[in-house]
Design a protein around this motif. Structure first.
Motif, short mmCIF file in Angstrom:
data_model
loop_
_atom_site.label_atom_id
_atom_site.label_comp_id
_atom_site.label_asym_id
_atom_site.label_seq_id
_atom_site.Cartn_x
_atom_site.Cartn_y
_atom_site.Cartn_z
N ASP A 96 0.75 -1.10 0.00
CA ASP A 96 0.06 0.02 0.01
C ASP A 96 0.89 1.15 0.17
O ASP A 96 0.37 2.52 -0.01
N SER A 97 2.22 1.08 0.15
CA SER A 97 2.91 2.32 0.10
C SER A 97 4.32 2.01 0.24
O SER A 97 4.64 0.91 0.12
N HIS A 279 -1.91 -0.42 8.28
CA HIS A 279 -1.20 -0.26 7.11
C HIS A 279 0.05 -0.71 6.62
O HIS A 279 1.00 -0.71 7.76
N ASP A 280 0.61 -1.18 5.63
CA ASP A 280 2.11 -1.84 5.48
C ASP A 280 3.06 -0.76 6.00
O ASP A 280 4.07 -0.96 6.53
N GLU A 282 3.04 1.52 7.92
CA GLU A 282 2.94 1.75 9.58
C GLU A 282 3.92 0.79 10.18
O GLU A 282 4.33 0.66 11.37
#
Length: 592
Positions: A96-97, A279-280, A282
């Protein structure tokens, strides 16, 4: 179930050879007040950080450094003293990022550290009067009650306490670790083929990783045989905590995730603790097969929580300061419940409790370290509490789990001797000196000083012109050992008399106890042996001034309060902090 008293005796028996060298009671000091601004601690943490940096960036193969990230924290009861984080040069796949640098706010899977939160949730329900640890699990998981006559496991004899302390005797898993799940073809190694009816259809690689529902877990465990009879022998069980989670849900009507959030995470301000995947960006995802995004389902109470070094340090402080459950309940929670196959190790609820005499460089004193480890694919974690110093250590690893043991050893060997020195220094500042009767007609006085790891020792004790120190030693020493060297040591009790009275207890301690047989135990913890007219001869009450320093000591059995002599105060004030700065440091111990 073995009582705590019996367990203490067993530990005393098996450690008698250690005691025979030099008897030193555990916990000779009150926990020190620790601040991150303390020059001694700042220095040791600076050296420690440099050493870890060098190791993480080296080609040394103690662990695979280029794929291993970590975040560690050391906290006192009042504040985080030190954190250290490291981001591996090579990370895993972030969907995701882009990855972000690892800090003490980075999410890791904490795996079986989750069990601590499950047990705390159980204890909170007990404190609320909603159930008892002595309740059988069948009272709160009706599916087990219905199967009492058909299951090979004696569910009626398994209590909430049995499950929480690894004494239930039930299997470790339902399907996890089954060779059907881990081997491509079990027949290749000689195992027989099995019928499809015997193959679990959830929580396995075979079923595509779909988590098991409550009914599937219960139905599966009911088919299993017991490992041990209930409360006979400790054995590690993840299923025990799954069942505790079911019991909590049945009792409260809440999901496990909602329950721990409402009763633990939110009250403590743990904003980065969750059972939902963050979230990835994080978190930290290692460059190897990992359980970062694994849906653990009903295994949440045993290993499902994500959290950070910062939030776990906050949680550790809440235990050390009895924030959610009171001090007596916390003290009971941190005690062993059963021995293991190794005399240095015992199980608690759900603690893994170690005793060691190897940390302090100038002492054989046994220290207790209360821990809980966690392990999921790609993640290793550990929480350690050392109540003797009111300090805790958090270690979170993503990558090669071998890093955890190396970092933990380095921190313990570097930091614990300095914590010990701070405890000695603070005890000396607060309590040592000569105390005497303010009535010149009464010849009564007592002198106490800190003697290394032995703590606060009585060096002179005069009562009504009589050398009571020698009289006390004569009373306390068995006749066959009369004349052997000994000391009278004061031990903290963590009790108070009035607002400013700090209670300690005197104990006669032989300097050495020769090993003359298999069983050779000196019960150092017997600190209420002598009484005089209903008052303990061994009770000392230090009366503290507004700075927390003793200005008098009360001896209830002697019906007298002795005041501190001014010459000692003047000498201490002249020496000041410089005397402590001149003390020889214990040094930085290198385990490599």
């Amino acid at each position: 179930m073995a009582s705590w008293t019996l367990l203490c005796l067993l530990w005393a028996l098996v450690t008698s050879r250690v005691f025979s060298r030099h008897l030193e009671p555990t916990g000779p000091f009150r926990p020190p007040q620790l601040l991150g601004t303390d020059p001694r601690l700042r220095n040791v943490f600076q050296q420690l950080g440099q050493k870890i940096d060098l190791k993480a960036k080296s080609s040394d193969r103690s662990w695979i450094t280029n794929i291993t990230s970590f975040s560690v924290a050391v906290t006192s009861a009042s504040e985080t003293l030190w954190t250290k984080s490291y981001t591996a040069p090579i990370l895993g796949n972030y969907t995701d990022s882009l990855p972000t640098p690892v800090t003490d706010q980075t999410y890791f899977r904490i795996a079986s550290i989750s069990k601590i939160f499950t047990v705390l949730a159980v204890l909170l329900q007990q404190e609320a009067g909603r159930w008892s640890l002595k309740d059988p699990i069948t009272k709160h998981v009706p599916e087990l009650k219905a199967a009492v006559n058909s299951s090979r496991i004696d569910w009626e004899s398994i209590t909430l306490e049995s499950l929480a302390s690894q004494l239930s005797g039930i299997p470790r898993e339902y399907i996890q670790s089954d060779l059907l799940d881990t081997l491509t073809d079990p027949v290749d190694i000689g195992l027989p083929p099995v019928e499809d009816a015997n193959v679990p259809h959830c929580g396995t690689n075979i079923s595509g990783g779909a988590p098991c529902a409550r009914k599937e877990v219960v139905d599966g465990i009911l088919k299993r045989a017991p490992v041990f009879a209930p409360n006979y022998q400790a054995t590690y069980s993840n299923m025990a905590f799954v069942l505790l989670g079911f019991a909590l849900e049945s009792l409260t009507g809440l999901s496990y995730a909602d329950l721990v959030k409402q009763t633990i995470f939110d009250p403590l301000g743990m904003e980065r603790a969750t059972l939902e995947k963050p979230h990835d960006w994080e978190g930290v995802i290692p460059n190897l097969a990992s359980d970062w995004d694994a849906d653990i389902g009903t295994y949440g109470p045993t290993s499902g929580i994500y959290s950070t070094a910062s939030d776990l340090a906050l949680f550790a402080r809440s235990i050390l300061t009895h924030k959610l459950i009171d001090e007596p309940a916390t003290n009971a929670w941190l005690k062993p419940h059963s021995a293991s196959f190794n005399w240095e190790f015992a199980y608690g609820m759900p603690w893994e409790i170690f005793r060691t005499s190897d940390i302090l460089p100038d002492s054989h004193r046994i220290q207790t370290i209360i821990t809980k480890s966690g392990n999921l694919r790609g993640y290793m974690s550990k929480l350690l509490l050392i109540p003797e110093y009111d300090v805790a250590l958090v270690l979170l690893i993503a990558g090669d789990g071998n890093a955890l043991a190396w970092i933990m050893e380095e921190i313990l060997q570097a930091v614990v001797p300095d914590l010990e020195e701070i405890a000695r220094r603070q005890t000396g500042d607060r309590l040592t000196g000569t105390y005497a009767s303010s009535d010149t007609r009464i010849d009564s006085s007592i002198s106490v000083e800190v003697q290394g790891s032995s703590g606060l020792v009585v060096t002179s004790w005069i009562s009504n012109s009589t050398d009571f120190l020698s009289k006390y030693a004569d009373m306390a020493t068995p006749r066959e050992r009369s004349g052997e060297p000994s000391r009278v040591q004061l031990l903290p009790t963590e009790t108070r008399r009035g607002r400013n009275g700090e209670v300690w207890r005197a104990q006669h301690v032989p300097r050495e106890l020769p090993s003359t047989g298999i069983i050779n135990v000196h019960l150092i913890n017997d600190v209420d042996w002598f009484n005089y007219a209903s008052h303990s001869v061994q009770e000392f009450v230090f009366h503290l001034d507004s700075q927390g320093r003793a200005d008098a000591v009360e001896l209830p059995a002697f019906r007298i309060t002795l005041t501190k002599r001014q010459e000692h105060e003047d000498s201490r004030n002249q020496l000041g902090a410089g005397a402590h700065r001149a003390m020889k440091p214990l040094g930085f111990r290198d385990s490599q």
